[in-house]
Design a protein around this motif. Structure first.
Motif, PDB file in Angstrom:
ATOM      1  N   MET A   1      -3.652  62.007  21.322  1.00  0.00           N
ATOM      2  CA  MET A   1      -3.175  61.460  22.787  1.00  0.00           C
ATOM      3  C   MET A   1      -2.681  62.664  23.755  1.00  0.00           C
ATOM      4  O   MET A   1      -1.685  63.261  23.112  1.00  0.00           O
ATOM      5  CB  MET A   1      -2.307  60.142  22.790  1.00  0.00           C
ATOM      6  CG  MET A   1      -2.901  58.779  22.160  1.00  0.00           C
ATOM      7  SD  MET A   1      -1.899  57.534  22.259  1.00  0.00           S
ATOM      8  CE  MET A   1      -0.357  57.955  21.350  1.00  0.00           C
ATOM      9  N   SER A   2      -3.191  62.441  24.913  1.00  0.00           N
ATOM     10  CA  SER A   2      -2.662  63.504  25.733  1.00  0.00           C
ATOM     11  C   SER A   2      -1.250  62.824  26.403  1.00  0.00           C
ATOM     12  O   SER A   2      -1.085  62.057  26.984  1.00  0.00           O
ATOM     13  CB  SER A   2      -3.650  63.782  27.000  1.00  0.00           C
ATOM     14  OG  SER A   2      -3.139  64.774  27.658  1.00  0.00           O
ATOM     15  N   VAL A   3      -0.311  63.812  26.252  1.00  0.00           N
ATOM     16  CA  VAL A   3       1.034  63.358  26.992  1.00  0.00           C
ATOM     17  C   VAL A   3       1.377  64.143  28.326  1.00  0.00           C
ATOM     18  O   VAL A   3       1.018  65.495  28.101  1.00  0.00           O
ATOM     19  CB  VAL A   3       2.128  63.449  25.846  1.00  0.00           C
ATOM     20  CG1 VAL A   3       3.420  63.258  26.403  1.00  0.00           C
ATOM     21  CG2 VAL A   3       1.814  62.728  24.645  1.00  0.00           C
ATOM     22  N   ASP A  12       2.144  58.890  27.824  1.00  0.00           N
ATOM     23  CA  ASP A  12       0.612  59.068  27.638  1.00  0.00           C
ATOM     24  C   ASP A  12      -0.103  59.081  28.778  1.00  0.00           C
ATOM     25  O   ASP A  12       0.263  58.350  29.916  1.00  0.00           O
ATOM     26  CB  ASP A  12      -0.003  57.816  26.641  1.00  0.00           C
ATOM     27  CG  ASP A  12      -1.280  58.438  26.391  1.00  0.00           C
ATOM     28  OD1 ASP A  12      -2.342  57.732  26.908  1.00  0.00           O
ATOM     29  OD2 ASP A  12      -1.316  59.145  25.392  1.00  0.00           O
TER      30      ASP A  12
END
Length: 266
Positions: A1-3, A12
């Motif tokens: 997941m991109s944070v 997120d």
């Protein structure tokens, strides 16, 4: 997941929310900095933050977080990046959400929005340039010398370049002098000497530009279109890297050997 880091918290990316009334969205009322990183090491972070603060003072914008908080956020975002991977941190600060109107009545009470993101960064190959005809840089505007969110003229210039079969455009100012490329400072080698446009010609004084000036002994001087025609080499640089100029308006350029290792070091 991109944070991402949004207003002090890691979230997120799919859950990150900015108000539709945010002035960065409605009026491009804000600033940003783009920061090179290799692995977990950000480059020139203190200089980027200092430039952000100077730009914020220019437009009367409060930076809602301290330098230490921003640095800590950068460390947290970069913690999971592979050791040799190159990435780009982007720090964006807007004036925040407000009622309609050009200047908020309660400007002093505005709650700015602050976002820090990270994305992969790539090395740029030599590129073909054209001299932009559709728009120009306003050297008299203070916004030309800060990292404003307003990139409309740069977008128009890049679109023109692509429509003309090139990769990027050389932007002139209202006097017809060279200012910059669409996303970086520009250098030309003319009569054996490197030269780059001065601040007064409507440029953002880039951090890589400062280092290339020192390494190349480059002169800061107005660059005319005649000088472009006389140049035999050139390049564009920004904080993420550089790109050699392959050609200008179809005329080939030499591929110069640049001191990039000396310039791009943490």
């Amino acid at each position: 997941m991109s944070v991402v880091w949004l207003n002090g918290s890691l979230v997120d990316q799919s859950d990150a929310r900015v108000s539709v009334a945010d002035r960065g969205f409605t009026l491009a009322d804000g600033l940003f900095e783009t920061i090179k990183a290799v692995g977990s090491r950000p480059f020139w972070l203190a200089e980027h933050f200092a430039r952000l603060k100077a730009g914020a003072a220019e437009i009367g914008l409060a930076i809602p977080f301290s330098e230490d908080r921003i640095f800590d956020a950068a460390d947290r975002l970069l913690a999971g990046v592979a050791s040799e991977a190159q990435s780009a941190l982007r720090l964006t600060v807007t004036r925040g959400a407000a009622a309609r109107g050009l200047w908020p009545k309660d400007a002093a009470q505005q709650q700015p929005t602050c976002v820090l993101t990270v994305a992969p960064s790539v090395v740029m190959p030599p590129q073909a340039f054209v001299v932009c005809r559709s728009t120009c840089r306003n050297e008299r505007s203070p916004l030309s010398r800060i990292k404003s969110l307003g990139y409309g003229d740069n977008i128009l210039a890049r679109r023109e370049a692509i429509d003309r079969g090139a990769d990027d455009a050389i932007m002139l100012n209202t006097k017809g002098h060279v200012a910059c490329a669409t996303v970086g400072n520009i250098f030309f080698r003319v009569d054996g000497r490197w030269v780059t446009p001065p601040r007064d010609d409507g440029i953002l004084a880039g951090l890589a530009r400062k280092r290339f000036i020192a390494e190349l002994g480059a002169a800061e001087s107005s660059v005319t279109t005649d000088m472009i025609r006389r140049s035999d080499a050139g390049f564009v640089c920004n904080s993420l890297g550089f790109s050699l100029i392959k050609s200008i308006d179809g005329r080939d350029q030499d591929q110069a050997d640049l001191p990039t290792q000396a310039v791009y070091s943490p």
